[in-house]
Design a protein around this motif. Structure first.
Motif, PDB file in Angstrom:
ATOM      1  N   ALA A 173       4.328   5.964  -5.061  1.00 31.73           N
ATOM      2  CA  ALA A 173       4.442   6.043  -6.527  1.00 31.73           C
ATOM      3  C   ALA A 173       3.438   7.053  -7.070  1.00 31.73           C
ATOM      4  N   ALA A 174       2.237   7.043  -6.501  1.00 33.89           N
ATOM      5  CA  ALA A 174       1.224   8.000  -6.947  1.00 33.89           C
ATOM      6  C   ALA A 174       1.658   9.418  -6.579  1.00 33.89           C
ATOM      7  N   GLY A 175       2.156   9.568  -5.350  1.00 34.91           N
ATOM      8  CA  GLY A 175       2.599  10.894  -4.886  1.00 34.91           C
ATOM      9  C   GLY A 175       3.744  11.440  -5.717  1.00 34.91           C
ATOM     10  N   LYS A 187       0.841  -1.207   0.000  1.00 27.72           N
ATOM     11  CA  LYS A 187       0.000   0.000   0.000  1.00 27.72           C
ATOM     12  C   LYS A 187       0.869   1.248   0.000  1.00 27.72           C
ATOM     13  N   LYS A 188       1.912   1.198   0.831  1.00 31.74           N
ATOM     14  CA  LYS A 188       2.789   2.363   0.941  1.00 31.74           C
ATOM     15  C   LYS A 188       3.491   2.631  -0.390  1.00 31.74           C
ATOM     16  N   MET A 189       3.895   1.551  -1.072  1.00 35.10           N
ATOM     17  CA  MET A 189       4.566   1.739  -2.353  1.00 35.10           C
ATOM     18  C   MET A 189       3.606   2.379  -3.359  1.00 35.10           C
ATOM     19  N   ARG A 204       5.501  -2.182 -15.298  1.00 37.15           N
ATOM     20  CA  ARG A 204       5.200  -2.261 -13.853  1.00 37.15           C
ATOM     21  C   ARG A 204       4.693  -0.899 -13.379  1.00 37.15           C
ATOM     22  N   ASP A 205       3.415  -0.878 -13.063  1.00 37.47           N
ATOM     23  CA  ASP A 205       2.802   0.359 -12.573  1.00 37.47           C
ATOM     24  C   ASP A 205       2.767   0.305 -11.044  1.00 37.47           C
ATOM     25  N   PHE A 206       3.696   0.999 -10.423  1.00 40.28           N
ATOM     26  CA  PHE A 206       3.818   0.880  -8.964  1.00 40.28           C
ATOM     27  C   PHE A 206       2.710   1.609  -8.204  1.00 40.28           C
ATOM     28  N   THR A 207       1.914   2.414  -8.904  1.00 42.04           N
ATOM     29  CA  THR A 207       0.750   2.988  -8.214  1.00 42.04           C
ATOM     30  C   THR A 207      -0.281   1.876  -7.956  1.00 42.04           C
ATOM     31  N   LYS A 208      -0.088   0.734  -8.632  1.00 50.07           N
ATOM     32  CA  LYS A 208      -1.054  -0.372  -8.506  1.00 50.07           C
ATOM     33  C   LYS A 208      -0.437  -1.575  -7.766  1.00 50.07           C
ATOM     34  N   PRO A 212       4.893   4.177 -15.274  1.00 53.32           N
ATOM     35  CA  PRO A 212       5.214   2.743 -15.163  1.00 53.32           C
ATOM     36  C   PRO A 212       6.643   2.457 -15.631  1.00 53.32           C
ATOM     37  N   TYR A 213       7.232   1.465 -14.984  1.00 58.14           N
ATOM     38  CA  TYR A 213       8.617   1.082 -15.295  1.00 58.14           C
ATOM     39  C   TYR A 213       8.578  -0.096 -16.270  1.00 58.14           C
ATOM     40  N   HIS A 214       9.298   0.053 -17.377  1.00 58.31           N
ATOM     41  CA  HIS A 214       9.295  -1.066 -18.329  1.00 58.31           C
ATOM     42  C   HIS A 214      10.395  -2.051 -17.948  1.00 58.31           C
TER      43      HIS A 214
END
Ligand code: SF4
Length: 916
Positions: free
Chosen positions: A633-635, A627-629, A650-654, A640-642
């Motif tokens: 990431a959203a903040g 959750k914190k990640m 990799r979408d770290f907001t998700k 997304p990281y390819h």
């Protein structure tokens, strides 16, 4: 009476009925002296001893649980709670019985499990998140909130991913069977963040590499109830009275069922006292003994010819010029034998390339002895290879009495079923694969594998996750091919200053490592070789304390890592040397399941109480980290990281959404039910049912297993192969003793052969660190009640003659050293110890009683070249199945008496170190 102390002393004497000179009331001691304002206990709520005594056996609730310390026990316990405190535990004794003809599993437990309620409240318990405030290992901390600690960790992991790549974040946890949901909480996190997931079973040298080589499996053993079915049990390097406490009774009871027991061990330990024949073997010479027995069996025609022809590769044809199997042109996975019946060369059925999915011979009679000018059989090559192992020479090598060896060889070949119980005593040697293979050869020659009461049964590490299909789907949801997997032995070796000085066929091990990596046989992360690992996350493990090459790691890898995080319920050595410590719930404060290779039941951990202090189950810690990640990431508005290796955006907001499967996994019990439901072994079971009592596995995943669970029978492996003629999981489809991989041929290891230990002869003593009685690895090493049952400090055991020669006396301080490092501990003189060997039962925390160093200080990582191979039928890298093992027994040391310095004496006074 001069003062209050004298008064109390007199009162106490009076209470004991003692006669107090000059006191008229001495004949009738009175307790009134303690009443009123003089009563020292007046503020204490329990007023009388009767009250205390009566309440000892009252409780508010009883909850079932177990322990997950990689003990292989998986024992059913009831935990009693009163006034919100876990007060004691008791064996539950509720395993359903397999058969009236077998002893049952009830009750089951050991003395460590019996005091876990005391351990969870001990001073070593972690109570809140901690962030390092001094140097690593210095022990200076500041308390942190969960939010602060998780923000720090998630932020750093994200930084590493975007700056250096996801493979600079490394994850280490061990033995999923002991609590798979806790394990998966972290593996899912690693999976969705692209981290490197490290192996443990090979690193801890629990993996018997001879099994993947010979059988194409990780480890396959009978459950311990099957010991009772045996007529001849060989405890070979296995001290079951100390290390399999809940199970040892099956072996001892087998004697009432007609079994003889043989013990093979250098020392006269607590299992050897139960044996009918004890062979005090010279350390590291077990393969010589096994091959001597094999020669005896072959020479005296005591082998099971029908079994060997059908179930092993011994009849297969080998080209005499190349030493390679004879194969059809362009077919590396098809093989031949010579059929004595038709006089023709016939293709062996059931190999990896064969059209036939059976090893049934269909009337053919493979000739074990066929040879012409061009070809011969594996059996004939084996006979040549065995020729030096005449019993007289084996007696010299092993230090055993000739008649004892002969008796053992003859009885092993003629009493059936016969089994070998194999332990870490053998498996921790550098040439463990050769040891395993030579012992497996014995049970194959005599037709004991695949039969109740027989076989080669290896019990080191709680490796068996029975409901494996569900577990894999939960652990690595997108599939293991989309997970960075890493052999931990190789990772630690290459990322630390460990340097094996030995040459192998004239070349350093680095030569073989590089070739293996270039060939794609073994992976190494980070993939970019100029990168270094940056973060290490450890949970359910004590990586640093248990690591071979400890001194090298501390001086190199440990200094190089930017972030070390440890999830733990106690302050162990790894936690002490970390940057962030996250307090985890103990076994009694979380929900999970537990399985073992020692029995065929699954049972639960139940949350006896909510997590103590500010701790959380590791499942919740990884949930909150995910959750914190997502939040960070959203903040940070991170795009997304390819991830190129997997072509994965990799979408770290998700991260949390992925980790929780879009909210499907809300609590650990959801994970338990997912695993149970997704596996044929446990389909239809659920967590609520398991709360009632352990349940036996039902039908088996045919693909994964080699035998069925049969009602009324103890589980034993390889019945599918022996009874149903299903091919073995090897290149040849048979138990494969001949490996014609070029590296095996180069090292002369195409067949089992005895090789001397790879230990520096400059030092006189073998360094021996077996599993012990008073701890499970490092767990319980710091437990008060366990320490009271021994001297309570690290002890190095030594033979009296060796001690005399060095002017060392019992309880002296000693320094044990070699070129890798040294430690200082107390010594105990032990007549049962082998000469020229020093033993310390393993797992002592580095901070617990050593004046210098730790028990792993003299060790260095040694990688065996042939354990780096791949690209050969069934021999390919697979996490915890195949890869170099972290062997630790080929180490020699010296020992001298140590005189504590003034600083030592001060430390002893300050910390109590060395006080028994
Ligand atoms: S520590 Fe292991 S062996 Fe001991 S009682 Fe607990 S589960 Fe059983």
């Amino acid at each position: 009476m001069k003062n209050r102390r004298d008064f109390l002393k007199l009162g106490a004497l009076a209470a004991l009925g003692a006669s107090i000179p000059g006191c008229r009331k001495a004949e009738q001691p009175q307790l009134e002296a303690f009443s009123g304002p003089l009563d020292p206990l007046r503020a204490y709520p329990y007023r009388g001893w009767e009250d205390l005594y009566r309440k000892q056996w009252t409780w508010d609730k009883v909850v079932r649980s177990t322990h997950s310390a990689n003990c292989t026990g998986s024992c059913s316990w009831n935990v009693y709670v009163r006034d919100g405190v876990m007060i004691r535990e008791e064996q539950a004794a509720d395993y359903p019985r397999i058969s009236a003809d077998l002893p049952d599993y009830n009750p089951r437990g050991c003395q460590k499990g019996a005091c876990f309620t005391e351990y969870v409240y001990g001073p070593q318990r972690l109570r809140s998140p901690l962030i390092r405030a001094g140097a690593r290992g210095e022990g200076k901390w500041r308390k942190a909130t969960w939010d602060e600690a998780l923000t720090l960790v998630a932020g750093k992991l994200l930084d590493n991913i975007y700056q250096y790549g996801p493979d600079t974040n490394t994850y280490f946890s061990v033995i999923p069977a002991m609590s798979p949901v806790s394990f998966c909480a972290g593996s899912r996190f690693a999976h969705y963040t692209g981290g490197v997931f490290c192996s443990f079973y090979d690193w801890y040298c629990d993996l018997p590499p001879g099994e993947p080589l010979t059988w194409g499996v990780q480890t396959e053993s009978c459950e311990t109830a099957d010991w009772f079915n045996s007529r001849y049990i060989v405890l070979w390097g296995s001290n079951i009275s100390q290390t399999r406490i809940p199970d040892a009774h099956f072996a001892w009871e087998a004697r009432y069922n007609g079994a003889k027991i043989v013990g093979i061990s250098p020392d006269f330990n607590s299992s050897m006292i139960h044996t009918d024949l004890f062979l005090a073997i010279q350390p590291g010479t077990d393969t010589a003994l096994a091959l001597g027995v094999a020669k005896y069996i072959v020479d005296n025609n005591l082998y099971d010819a029908a079994y060997v022809k059908e179930q092993t590769d011994l009849p297969l044809l080998v080209d005499k010029r190349t030493n390679r199997f004879v194969r059809p042109e362009g077919a590396p996975d098809r093989f031949f034998f010579h059929d004595a019946k038709s006089g023709k060369r016939v293709e062996a059925p059931g190999s990896m390339g064969s059209k036939e999915k059976t090893i049934a011979l269909n009337g053919a009679d493979p000739d074990l002895h066929y040879a012409d000018s061009e070809v011969t059989t594996v059996f004939e090559l084996l006979k040549q290879k065995l020729s030096p192992y005449i019993l007289e020479s084996v007696s010299q090598t092993t230090g055993l009495v000739l008649n004892d060896i002969r008796q053992f060889a003859h009885e092993f070949a003629t009493r059936k079923p016969a089994m070998i119980i194999h332990g870490a005593g053998l498996n921790h040697w550098f040439h463990n694969d050769l040891i395993n293979r030579s012992l497996i050869l014995l049970v194959a020659l005599t037709g004991n594998t695949g039969k109740n009461g027989g076989g080669f049964n290896h019990y080191v590490g709680q490796e068996r996750v029975w409901p494996e299909r569900g577990f894999r789907a939960y652990a690595f949801p997108e599939g293991v091919r989309k997970q960075r997997m890493q052999n931990m032995t190789l990772w630690t070796y290459l990322h630390s200053s460990n340097k094996d000085p030995h040459l192998y066929n004239g070349k350093p091990i680095e030569h073989y490592i590089e070739e293996s990596i270039q060939n794609g046989w073994m992976p190494i992360y980070p993939k970019k070789r100029d990168q270094k690992p940056r973060a290490l996350i450890v949970w359910r493990a004590n990586y640093l304390n248990q690591a071979k090459g400890n001194e090298y790691i501390l001086k190199s890898l440990w200094k190089e890592l930017d972030l070390i995080v440890d999830l733990n319920y106690r302050m162990d050595t790894t936690a002490l040397h970390s940057d962030v410590v996250l307090p985890a719930a103990s076994y009694y404060e979380k929900s999970d399941i537990n399985t073992t290779d020692c029995h065929s039941y699954v049972h639960p951990f139940n949350r006896v109480l909510d997590p103590l202090y500010d701790s959380k189950p590791d499942w919740e810690i990884f949930r909150d980290l995910a959750k914190k990640m997502s939040q960070l990431a959203a903040g940070r508005n991170l795009a997304p990281y390819h991830d190129q290796q997997f072509d994965w955006q990799r979408d770290f907001t998700k991260t949390y959404d992925a980790w929780s499967a879009d909210g499907k996994f809300q609590k650990p019990e959801d994970g338990v039910n997912f695993i149970l439901d997704g596996s044929p072994e446990t389909k239809g079971m659920n967590f609520e049912q398991l709360k009632q009592h352990p349940l036996r596995f039902q039908k088996i995943d045919e693909e994964a297993w080699n035998s069925d669970i049969r009602e009324g029978q103890a589980y034993t492996p390889f019945q599918h192969q022996v009874e149903r003629k299903r091919p073995w999981r090897t290149l040849t489809g048979r138990q494969q003793f001949y490996l014609d991989h070029p590296w095996f041929l180069d090292f002369g290891e195409q067949l089992p052969v005895f090789k001397e230990p790879v230990a520096d002869p400059k030092y006189p003593f073998f360094w021996n660190t077996p599993h012990g009685r008073w701890s499970i690895h490092s767990t319980w090493r710091d437990a008060r009640y366990q320490l009271r049952l021994q001297r309570g400090i690290p002890i190095c055991y030594m033979h009296p003659e060796d001690a005399r020669e060095r002017n060392i006396q019992d309880n002296d301080w000693v320094k044990v050293f070699n070129d890798n490092g040294s430690f200082v501990s107390k010594v105990q003189i032990l007549p049962g110890e082998k000469r020229k060997r020093l033993t310390m039962y393993h797992g002592w925390e580095r901070y617990l009683g050593f004046l210098q160093g730790g028990w792993q200080s003299p060790t260095v990582i040694k990688i065996k070249p042939t354990q780096l191979v791949g690209g050969y039928g069934h021999v390919n890298f697979r996490l915890n199945y195949w890869g170099p093992t972290g062997n630790n027994r080929d180490v020699r040391v010296d020992i001298v008496k140590y005189m504590p310095t003034a600083a030592d004496l001060q430390a002893i006074r300050r910390t109590g170190k060395g006080r028994a």
